[in-house]
Design a protein around this motif. Structure first.
Motif, short mmCIF file in Angstrom:
data_model
loop_
_atom_site.label_atom_id
_atom_site.label_comp_id
_atom_site.label_asym_id
_atom_site.label_seq_id
_atom_site.Cartn_x
_atom_site.Cartn_y
_atom_site.Cartn_z
N GLY A 37 11.21 -7.03 0.06
CA GLY A 37 11.50 -6.01 1.06
C GLY A 37 11.00 -4.63 0.69
N GLU A 38 11.06 -4.28 -0.59
CA GLU A 38 10.74 -2.91 -1.00
C GLU A 38 9.30 -2.74 -1.49
OE1 GLU A 38 13.52 -1.53 -3.84
OE2 GLU A 38 15.28 -1.85 -2.58
N LEU A 39 8.76 -3.78 -2.14
CA LEU A 39 7.46 -3.62 -2.80
C LEU A 39 6.33 -4.36 -2.09
CD1 LEU A 39 8.65 -4.09 -6.50
CD2 LEU A 39 8.50 -1.97 -5.17
N GLY A 40 6.66 -5.28 -1.21
CA GLY A 40 5.62 -6.04 -0.53
C GLY A 40 4.96 -7.09 -1.41
N ILE A 41 5.68 -7.58 -2.40
CA ILE A 41 5.12 -8.60 -3.31
C ILE A 41 6.11 -9.75 -3.46
CG2 ILE A 41 3.79 -6.88 -4.61
CD1 ILE A 41 5.91 -7.13 -6.83
N MET A 99 2.39 0.24 -9.07
CA MET A 99 3.19 -0.97 -8.82
C MET A 99 3.74 -1.54 -10.13
SD MET A 99 4.60 -3.10 -6.90
CE MET A 99 3.98 -2.48 -5.33
N ARG A 100 2.91 -1.52 -11.17
CA ARG A 100 3.38 -2.03 -12.47
C ARG A 100 4.57 -1.22 -12.97
NH1 ARG A 100 -2.35 -2.17 -13.77
NH2 ARG A 100 -3.14 -4.32 -13.61
N THR A 101 4.51 0.10 -12.76
CA THR A 101 5.61 0.95 -13.20
C THR A 101 6.90 0.61 -12.46
OG1 THR A 101 4.09 2.76 -13.74
CG2 THR A 101 6.41 3.33 -13.42
N LEU A 102 6.80 0.46 -11.14
CA LEU A 102 7.97 0.12 -10.34
C LEU A 102 8.53 -1.25 -10.72
CD1 LEU A 102 6.72 1.34 -6.82
CD2 LEU A 102 8.48 2.41 -8.25
N LEU A 103 7.62 -2.19 -10.91
CA LEU A 103 8.06 -3.55 -11.24
C LEU A 103 8.68 -3.60 -12.63
CD1 LEU A 103 8.18 -6.37 -10.10
CD2 LEU A 103 5.89 -6.81 -11.04
N THR A 104 8.10 -2.85 -13.57
CA THR A 104 8.64 -2.81 -14.93
C THR A 104 10.06 -2.26 -14.94
OG1 THR A 104 6.44 -2.55 -15.90
CG2 THR A 104 8.31 -1.86 -17.24
N GLN A 105 10.29 -1.23 -14.14
CA GLN A 105 11.63 -0.65 -14.07
C GLN A 105 12.64 -1.68 -13.58
OE1 GLN A 105 11.09 2.71 -11.46
NE2 GLN A 105 10.15 4.00 -13.06
N ARG A 106 12.26 -2.44 -12.56
CA ARG A 106 13.19 -3.43 -12.01
C ARG A 106 13.38 -4.61 -12.97
NH1 ARG A 106 11.39 -0.35 -8.27
NH2 ARG A 106 12.45 -0.07 -6.26
N VAL A 107 12.31 -5.00 -13.67
CA VAL A 107 12.44 -6.09 -14.66
C VAL A 107 13.35 -5.65 -15.80
CG1 VAL A 107 11.20 -7.44 -16.40
CG2 VAL A 107 10.24 -7.17 -14.10
N ASP A 108 13.15 -4.42 -16.28
CA ASP A 108 14.00 -3.92 -17.38
C ASP A 108 15.47 -3.89 -16.96
OD1 ASP A 108 11.79 -3.62 -18.94
OD2 ASP A 108 11.61 -1.45 -18.67
N GLU A 109 15.70 -3.44 -15.72
CA GLU A 109 17.08 -3.39 -15.23
C GLU A 109 17.67 -4.80 -15.14
OE1 GLU A 109 19.62 -1.84 -11.32
OE2 GLU A 109 17.45 -1.50 -11.46
N GLY A 110 16.86 -5.76 -14.65
CA GLY A 110 17.33 -7.13 -14.54
C GLY A 110 17.61 -7.75 -15.91
N TYR A 131 0.83 -1.21 0.00
CA TYR A 131 0.00 0.00 0.00
C TYR A 131 0.86 1.25 0.00
CZ TYR A 131 -3.76 3.19 1.29
OH TYR A 131 -4.67 4.23 1.30
N ILE A 132 1.93 1.23 0.80
CA ILE A 132 2.81 2.39 0.90
C ILE A 132 3.57 2.59 -0.42
CG2 ILE A 132 4.83 3.33 2.06
CD1 ILE A 132 3.89 1.85 4.59
N THR A 133 4.13 1.50 -0.94
CA THR A 133 4.97 1.60 -2.14
C THR A 133 4.17 1.98 -3.37
OG1 THR A 133 6.39 -0.13 -1.21
CG2 THR A 133 6.66 0.37 -3.54
N SER A 134 2.94 1.51 -3.45
CA SER A 134 2.13 1.74 -4.66
C SER A 134 1.25 2.98 -4.55
CB SER A 134 1.24 0.52 -4.92
OG SER A 134 0.36 0.30 -3.82
N SER A 135 1.62 3.88 -3.63
CA SER A 135 0.89 5.15 -3.48
C SER A 135 -0.59 4.93 -3.20
CB SER A 135 1.07 6.02 -4.73
OG SER A 135 2.45 6.28 -4.97
#
Length: 219
Positions: free
Chosen positions: A83-87, A37-48, A26-30
């Protein structure tokens, strides 16, 4: 993304995930916004993806190492996401890997050129083989015809020799009869067509047997 050979690829991937920590999510996804959440996850997937593809060649990416790559990427994302996203990231899969349009065209052109070169080479080999087959066939035909002609001439010579022997034997036994039969054959051949006209001296030897009612040569 870029590979270890610095070749650019277009990668289409998807992620399966689920919420494991409602408060952190809830906190991480505003405020529980899935789009955030999709935006944050997409950024991390792209980086990976960039990190994993950057250490591998194109051949390694599209071959058996793809599964290993996905497993590593899933594990790395989970370390951050929990730890960061709660998923929890359940799975990361690459649906499609493509070359950029301009690279695709270049690759296709090279492939087409190579196929055309190979086709021309195969056609040339086929033509060479066909010419060899035709040459062998012509040579064998010439040999067969020559052998057949030789045998025919040999048989003809043997036949002529036997005929000559028969004629000579007949002449020696009865020269008069032999000459008479030869004259009859000459008459038959000469007067075969009723419309034929023959101008000849009546005293010619051609009519020597016609002048005698007994079938003997006139003196």
């Amino acid at each position: 993304v870029f590979t270890a050979e610095k070749k650019r690829l277009i990668v289409d991937a998807f992620v399966k995930w689920r919420i494991t920590n409602n408060e952190q999510f809830y906190i991480t996804s505003s405020g529980g916004q899935l789009s955030a959440m999709r935006t944050l996850l997409t950024q991390r997937v792209d980086e990976g993806l960039r990190n994993q593809f950057g250490t591998r060649t194109v051949q390694e990416v599209v071959s058996g190492e793809r599964d290993e790559l996905m497993n590593i990427l899933t594990t790395d994302l989970n370390t951050v996401a929990a730890g960061e996203l709660g998923i929890e990231v359940l799975d990361v899969r690459v649906k499609k890997i493509e070359l950029p349009t301009e690279v695709n065209e270049s690759v296709y052109n090279r492939m087409r050129t190579e196929r055309e070169r190979l086709a021309q080479e195969l056609r040339a080999q086929g033509t060479e083989i066909a010419e060899g087959i035709r040459a062998n066939a012509d040579r064998e035909r010439t040999i067969i015809l020559a052998e057949a002609y030789r045998k025919a001439e040999e048989l003809r010579g043997n036949g002529d020799a036997k005929a000559t022997g028969i004629y000579a034997n007949a002449y020696n036994k009865d020269p008069e009869f032999y000459e008479f039969t030869r004259s009859l054959k000459a008459y038959q051949s000469t007067f075969e067509n009723k419309s034929d006209v023959l101008l000849i001296d009546p005293d010619s030897d051609f009519f020597k047997y016609l002048d005698s009612s007994k079938g003997k040569k006139s003196e």
